[in-house]
Design an enzyme around this catalytic site. Sequence first.
Site, PDB file in Angstrom:
ATOM      1  CD  GLU A 172      -8.306   1.051   5.789  1.00  0.00           C
ATOM      2  OE1 GLU A 172      -8.933   1.625   6.682  1.00  0.00           O
ATOM      3  OE2 GLU A 172      -8.462   1.271   4.577  1.00  0.00           O
ATOM      4  CB  CYS A 179      -7.127  -2.552  -1.163  1.00  0.00           C
ATOM      5  SG  CYS A 179      -8.591  -1.664  -0.631  1.00  0.00           S
ATOM      6  CE  LYS A 218       4.575  10.159   2.293  1.00  0.00           C
ATOM      7  NZ  LYS A 218       4.486   9.865   0.835  1.00  0.00           N
ATOM      8  CD  GLU A 268      -2.205  -5.663  -3.479  1.00  0.00           C
ATOM      9  OE1 GLU A 268      -1.145  -5.269  -2.986  1.00  0.00           O
ATOM     10  OE2 GLU A 268      -3.318  -5.216  -3.149  1.00  0.00           O
TER      11      GLU A 268
HETATM   12  P1  NAD Z   1       3.024   1.978  -0.663  1.00  0.00           P
HETATM   13  O1  NAD Z   1       3.055   1.164   0.564  1.00  0.00           O
HETATM   14  O2  NAD Z   1       4.149   1.905  -1.619  1.00  0.00           O
HETATM   15  O3  NAD Z   1       2.898   3.528  -0.308  1.00  0.00           O
HETATM   16  C1  NAD Z   1       1.829   4.022   0.484  1.00  0.00           C
HETATM   17  C2  NAD Z   1       2.295   5.272   1.215  1.00  0.00           C
HETATM   18  O4  NAD Z   1       3.311   4.901   2.131  1.00  0.00           O
HETATM   19  C3  NAD Z   1       2.893   6.339   0.316  1.00  0.00           C
HETATM   20  O5  NAD Z   1       2.465   7.603   0.776  1.00  0.00           O
HETATM   21  C4  NAD Z   1       4.386   6.170   0.531  1.00  0.00           C
HETATM   22  O6  NAD Z   1       5.122   7.345   0.345  1.00  0.00           O
HETATM   23  C5  NAD Z   1       4.418   5.775   1.992  1.00  0.00           C
HETATM   24  N1  NAD Z   1       5.625   5.054   2.404  1.00  0.00           N
HETATM   25  C6  NAD Z   1       6.413   4.247   1.667  1.00  0.00           C
HETATM   26  N2  NAD Z   1       7.442   3.793   2.419  1.00  0.00           N
HETATM   27  C7  NAD Z   1       7.298   4.315   3.652  1.00  0.00           C
HETATM   28  C8  NAD Z   1       8.032   4.221   4.854  1.00  0.00           C
HETATM   29  N3  NAD Z   1       9.145   3.497   4.935  1.00  0.00           N
HETATM   30  N4  NAD Z   1       7.586   4.892   5.939  1.00  0.00           N
HETATM   31  C9  NAD Z   1       6.462   5.628   5.876  1.00  0.00           C
HETATM   32  N5  NAD Z   1       5.729   5.773   4.761  1.00  0.00           N
HETATM   33  C10 NAD Z   1       6.132   5.115   3.649  1.00  0.00           C
HETATM   34  O7  NAD Z   1       1.634   1.634  -1.369  1.00  0.00           O
HETATM   35  P2  NAD Z   1       1.130   2.136  -2.789  1.00  0.00           P
HETATM   36  O8  NAD Z   1       1.893   1.415  -3.841  1.00  0.00           O
HETATM   37  O9  NAD Z   1       1.088   3.624  -2.794  1.00  0.00           O
HETATM   38  O10 NAD Z   1      -0.391   1.643  -2.768  1.00  0.00           O
HETATM   39  C11 NAD Z   1      -0.819   0.409  -3.211  1.00  0.00           C
HETATM   40  C12 NAD Z   1      -1.043  -0.540  -2.052  1.00  0.00           C
HETATM   41  O11 NAD Z   1      -2.005   0.000  -1.164  1.00  0.00           O
HETATM   42  C13 NAD Z   1      -1.588  -1.881  -2.483  1.00  0.00           C
HETATM   43  O12 NAD Z   1      -0.930  -2.904  -1.803  1.00  0.00           O
HETATM   44  C14 NAD Z   1      -3.043  -1.823  -2.042  1.00  0.00           C
HETATM   45  O13 NAD Z   1      -3.659  -3.061  -1.835  1.00  0.00           O
HETATM   46  C15 NAD Z   1      -2.940  -1.011  -0.804  1.00  0.00           C
HETATM   47  N6  NAD Z   1      -4.244  -0.440  -0.452  1.00  0.00           N
HETATM   48  C16 NAD Z   1      -4.937  -0.980   0.600  1.00  0.00           C
HETATM   49  C17 NAD Z   1      -6.203  -0.490   0.918  1.00  0.00           C
HETATM   50  C18 NAD Z   1      -7.008  -1.103   2.044  1.00  0.00           C
HETATM   51  O14 NAD Z   1      -7.989  -0.512   2.441  1.00  0.00           O
HETATM   52  N7  NAD Z   1      -6.631  -2.261   2.568  1.00  0.00           N
HETATM   53  C19 NAD Z   1      -6.745   0.556   0.193  1.00  0.00           C
HETATM   54  C20 NAD Z   1      -6.010   1.075  -0.866  1.00  0.00           C
HETATM   55  C21 NAD Z   1      -4.749   0.578  -1.182  1.00  0.00           C
END
Ligand code: NAD
Length: 503
Positions: free
Chosen positions: A266, A300, A191, A397
Amino acid sequence: MNALSENLAKAEAHLDRILGNGVMNLVGGERIPAIDGTSFETLSPVDLRPIAKVAHGKAADIDRAARAARSAFPEWAAMKGTTRRALLHRLANRIEERADEIALVECMDTGQALRFMSKAALRGAENFRFFADRAPEARDGTVTRTEGQVNMTSRFPIGPVGVITPWNTPFMLSTWKIAPALAAGCTVVHKPAELSPLTASLLAEISEESGLPPGVLNVVNGFGEDAGAALTEHPEIRAIGFVGESGTGSQIMRQGADTLKRVHFELGGKNPVVVFADADIERAADAVVFMIFSLNGERCTSSSRLIVDRRIHDDFVELVKRKSRGIKVGHPLDPETVVGPLIDPGHQRKVLDYIEIGKGEGARLALGGKVAGDAGCYVEPTLFVDARPEMRIAREEIFGPVLTVIPFDDEGEALDLANDVAYGLSGYVWTSDVTRAFRFSENLDVGMVWVNSENVRHLPTPFGGTKASGIGRDGGDWSFDFYMETRNVAFATSAHRIPKLGG
Ligand code: NAD
């Protein structure tokens, strides 16, 4: 024609093809629209123009994809590791052949600069090669012997898994999760992030072109609250590999509770870069600037908190300012661009709000702080000094090109400052004192530390965070630990006496 116009023309051609076809889901080897026929638009952060119509999958689409992944699982899991290896290498070859297209489309979909996305596309191929090479040995285990017993411990793929990815560098991150799952023998339902779904559809095409059997990789587009939630709740899905925000991680854990989902998270970061007075100041400043302003700061592992020895504070800040001033903010397809537009107006607003919060909290804006350009979601590279650790800009963040500087007086204070946040993803330490480097890095409460270096990823090493930054590690054999179950078989080596209970 200059390089930007040339890249733009190439990107438009790729986008026209995607726009023409629309982005479909891939389920059981078929490219299909959402079952209820709905779609959503994805906009380019460069100019907010719609660049594709995307199938809007929901619970029914996830169900169909999960069942396809379940049907494909036994054959894929039983396939010889060497055959899986060959297939995944073919997939990596195809990524390399289409790397320019992937990078151009990624830039237009995410706003990330081409100079970084070109590398990220190739990293996608490397991820597949790295795990493909380990596929033949993924199930290997150990044999241990004790009196009267030989224990054979080995691993087997856990089953169909869900992979949920965020919008920053989506292609590279998707391959980082999907490649080990496939190499381990799991089938996948992916997804992708709703804000940047285009390159996931290219990966789906590539998987078909490479001859991956139908149902081994399925892609369902949609939003977190519908497709994402349904995936985490689906009983056929054994585990969820998730990359995204910490709050979403908590929610996924709740959603997956009823089906006892195994989770790998992550999550976010507020990563410290600690610069001691004895550091190689010039290199440290280059690394600080690189780690906060590359990838738009939407990274991240970005070093978003600069914790610097008060004795060199003013000179170091001056150096960071000087190096940051030359950074080009502009169109992501311009080869000179470092900072492109942020992912969407909502995120741009969030970053600008944090800048206002920082000013309101009394931090001093030393650079940037404003919208850049007339259109698109641009924010200038921004530097806050005179920050205090309790300020929100020093703890939360921001996920944008905003660096917060906090001075320290001694090593103990530097460590307290570094550890005193909810996150624990990565840390960066700059010092020429080797003993201090050991001592300090061992006490940092994070999953990864780089000493005298920016983040340079080495695939065999573990990647992941502590505290609110995640659960589990990726890379090396750690990815297989997540996507596989461990089974022990104990063989009796003698006809020993079985305890008799009566009779
Ligand atoms: P997000 O959590 O808003 O969304 C990530 C994914 O989760 C999307 O595909 C979204 O549709 C899905 N999602 C949202 N709500 C959900 C739910 N209730 N159930 C299942 N799936 C759901 O994150 P974002 O804004 O897309 O990305 C940015 C974040 O990602 C930042 O916090 C960043 O630090 C983190 N990130 C972490 C790493 C790492 O390796 N630690 C790498 C890249 C990004």
